[in-house]
Write an enzyme that holds these catalytic residues in place. Structure first.
Site, PDB file in Angstrom:
ATOM      1  N   CYS A  34     -12.708  10.176   6.299  1.00 12.20           N
ATOM      2  CA  CYS A  34     -12.212   9.132   7.199  1.00 12.20           C
ATOM      3  C   CYS A  34     -11.038   8.392   6.583  1.00 12.20           C
ATOM      4  O   CYS A  34     -10.779   8.472   5.376  1.00 12.20           O
ATOM      5  CB  CYS A  34     -13.311   8.106   7.496  1.00 12.20           C
ATOM      6  SG  CYS A  34     -14.793   8.754   8.247  1.00 12.20           S
ATOM      7  N   CYS A  65     -12.947  13.079  10.598  1.00 15.39           N
ATOM      8  CA  CYS A  65     -13.713  12.208  11.496  1.00 15.39           C
ATOM      9  C   CYS A  65     -13.115  12.255  12.899  1.00 15.39           C
ATOM     10  O   CYS A  65     -11.894  12.209  13.072  1.00 15.39           O
ATOM     11  CB  CYS A  65     -13.685  10.782  10.957  1.00 15.39           C
ATOM     12  SG  CYS A  65     -14.430   9.550  12.042  1.00 15.39           S
ATOM     13  N   ASP A 438      29.015  -5.226  -0.443  1.00 18.88           N
ATOM     14  CA  ASP A 438      29.089  -5.278   1.016  1.00 18.88           C
ATOM     15  C   ASP A 438      29.439  -6.690   1.481  1.00 18.88           C
ATOM     16  O   ASP A 438      28.831  -7.684   1.051  1.00 18.88           O
ATOM     17  CB  ASP A 438      27.741  -4.854   1.596  1.00 18.88           C
ATOM     18  CG  ASP A 438      27.738  -4.844   3.110  1.00 18.88           C
ATOM     19  OD1 ASP A 438      28.135  -3.825   3.684  1.00 18.88           O
ATOM     20  OD2 ASP A 438      27.356  -5.870   3.705  1.00 18.88           O
TER      21      ASP A 438
END
Length: 488
Positions: A34, A65, A438
């Site tokens: 699971c 599952c 930048d």
């Protein structure tokens, strides 16, 4: 993480979805595995064992599952933040390389022997490349069974199985249901267009779709990408053909609709879309690290879960990064659209306005530099890049070593730190890529009271590592970021 039993038990008992994909819970009494967030009553701790991958669970004889469908959980974030052999191998397996080229092909791309690759994957994931690819084929088969009306024989070969018998045996072993039973149990979603595959792409919450889809829409190249009816759409160049994907943000998943010319490309298309949207990130870990900076914390608290918008095609992004040097976003889109019209491969789009695939490097390698409406120096940069990509001297892809790719790019004429880091962040997926030169970054930093010279900002950003690319997204969000008016 699967070796930390106490931590895993606490995650299962609290049904903490943040750990879905980090590890899997195998229940010794029921022989079922699971997600940590499975809604059923947690088993007793002494009946749990923890494994690092769905493939390891299947190889150990556990079945998926039927409630939590662990095979559809988000992928492990560690493959996003690492660049070692195992991480690069996992990215390539996700891109379908084992199904297309076998284990020798995988090893060849990584520059190691097949034995070395197998040994490393077994040591870390409990399963070798063939078992990992088999688990992926089983998931692809399930998607096709549940979302299409294709005959089972067609699904078997589209999912990558060598025979119908192997397909049937694998599906029964992994899901404890036959392919026909899977189709009977699947919810009916009404009529779908012939060839269309509709599915959900899971992610770890939170996810802020604004910068993610906003950036993709704002930089969309006409004919290749579009924003239509609340969804981002684009064409995909795939190993066996091409496709068109429609991605729609929803509160708990991303809706994904695929039109493929060859169903064998399904796994690759899903993998590339997840990578483009950065859906396997761990936003809790990222935001927790960035909140430690008191000047970044308000940005994170205001809109947590920002992702790094990436790409489905690394060479394409590299070309677009060069076209975007020192010009506005609108101008970059115009330059790219001209290349698409002149050299792109036409496609039919029955549901929208997409017209072409972005040109492959081999198509661009023969273009006449004089036909480019670019400064002479940038023509040289572009033609050198596409020649290196077409000849295979420069490889940009899931297998790329980030530092080696940076060094190769910096050696090309016209490539400076901004272009190289943009490619590292958006194309190669380095979560620590950083763009201190930048203009938008520097302007946002100054407004926040952060250092705004490149050297000082880089020094301050040391505490943001290894998530500096996400810090860039938070800083860009404070500014319209209308241009790339920056050094190369």
């Amino acid at each position: 993480m699967h070796t930390d039993t106490d931590r895993c038990v606490r995650a299962v008992q609290s049904k903490d979805a943040r750990f879905d994909g980090w590890f899997f819970t195998a229940v010794l009494t029921t022989r079922i595995y699971c997600r940590p967030s499975c809604p059923v009553v947690p088993p007793k701790p002494e009946n749990m064992t923890f494994l690092p991958s769905a493939a390891a669970c299947q190889q150990a004889g556990f079945r998926a599952c039927k409630r939590c469908r662990p095979d559809t959980s988000p992928g492990s974030p560690q493959w996003n933040q690492r660049t070692d052999l195992v991480a690069r191998a996992m990215r390539l397996i996700g891109d379908g390389v084992v199904d297309r080229e076998g284990v020798p092909g995988l090893a060849g791309r990584l520059g190691y022997s097949a034995r070395q690759v197998e040994r490393q994957l077994l040591a870390e994931l409990g399963a070798g490349p063939l078992a990992l690819a088999r688990a992926q084929r089983a998931q692809t088969a399930r998607i096709l069974v549940e979302t299409t009306g294709l005959p089972m024989a067609d699904i078997a070969f589209a999912a990558g199985f060598s025979s119908i018998r192997t397909f049937n045996d694998t599906v029964r072993e992994v899901y404890a249901l036959s392919p026909s039973e899977l189709r009977t149990r699947a919810p009916r979603n009404g009529a779908t267009a012939p060839g269309a595959i509709t599915l959900r792409l899971p992610f770890r919450a939170p996810l802020n779709p604004d910068n993610l889809f906003g950036h993709l829409a704002a930089t969309a190249v006409p004919g290749v990408e579009e924003w239509r009816d609340g969804a981002y759409r684009r064409t995909l160049r795939l190993p066996y053909g091409h496709g068109i994907v429609t991605l729609t943000p929803a509160p708990d998943h991303i809706g994904c609709r695929l039109l493929l010319t060859d169903q064998r490309d399904l796994t690759v298309a899903i993998s590339r879309c997840r990578r483009m949207l950065d859906l396997d990130a761990d936003p809790v870990a990222v935001d927790e690290q960035l909140r430690a900076d008191p000047l970044l914390a308000p940005l994170v608290d205001k809109a947590p879960g920002r992702r790094v918008p990436r790409t489905v095609d690394e060479p394409e992004f590299a070309v677009r990064a060069v076209l975007g040097q020192q010009v506005s976003t609108a101008a970059a889109r115009t330059h790219a659209a001209r290349l698409v019209t002149a050299h792109g491969e036409p496609v039919d789009d029955p549901e929208g306005g997409l017209t072409h695939l972005f040109p492959a490097p081999a198509s661009l390698a023969a273009l006449d530099p004089e036909a480019l409406a670019l400064p002479r120096s940038r023509r040289t940069t572009l033609t050198t890049l596409v020649r290196e990509l077409a000849e295979g001297t420069l490889v940009l892809g899931p297998e790329s070593d980030w530092d080696e790719a940076r060094a190769q790019l910096m050696a090309l004429p016209g490539f400076g730190p901004w272009t190289v880091e943009a490619i590292a962040m958006r194309a190669l997926g380095d979560p620590d890529a950083f763009l201190p030169t930048d203009l938008g970054m520097r302007r946002a930093a100054q407004e926040l009271g952060l250092p705004h010279t490149p050297a000082a900002l880089t020094a301050r950003a040391a505490s943001w590592r290894p998530w500096r690319a996400y810090a860039v997204q938070y800083l860009w969000a404070t500014d319209d970021h209308p241009i790339n008016f920056l050094p190369a």
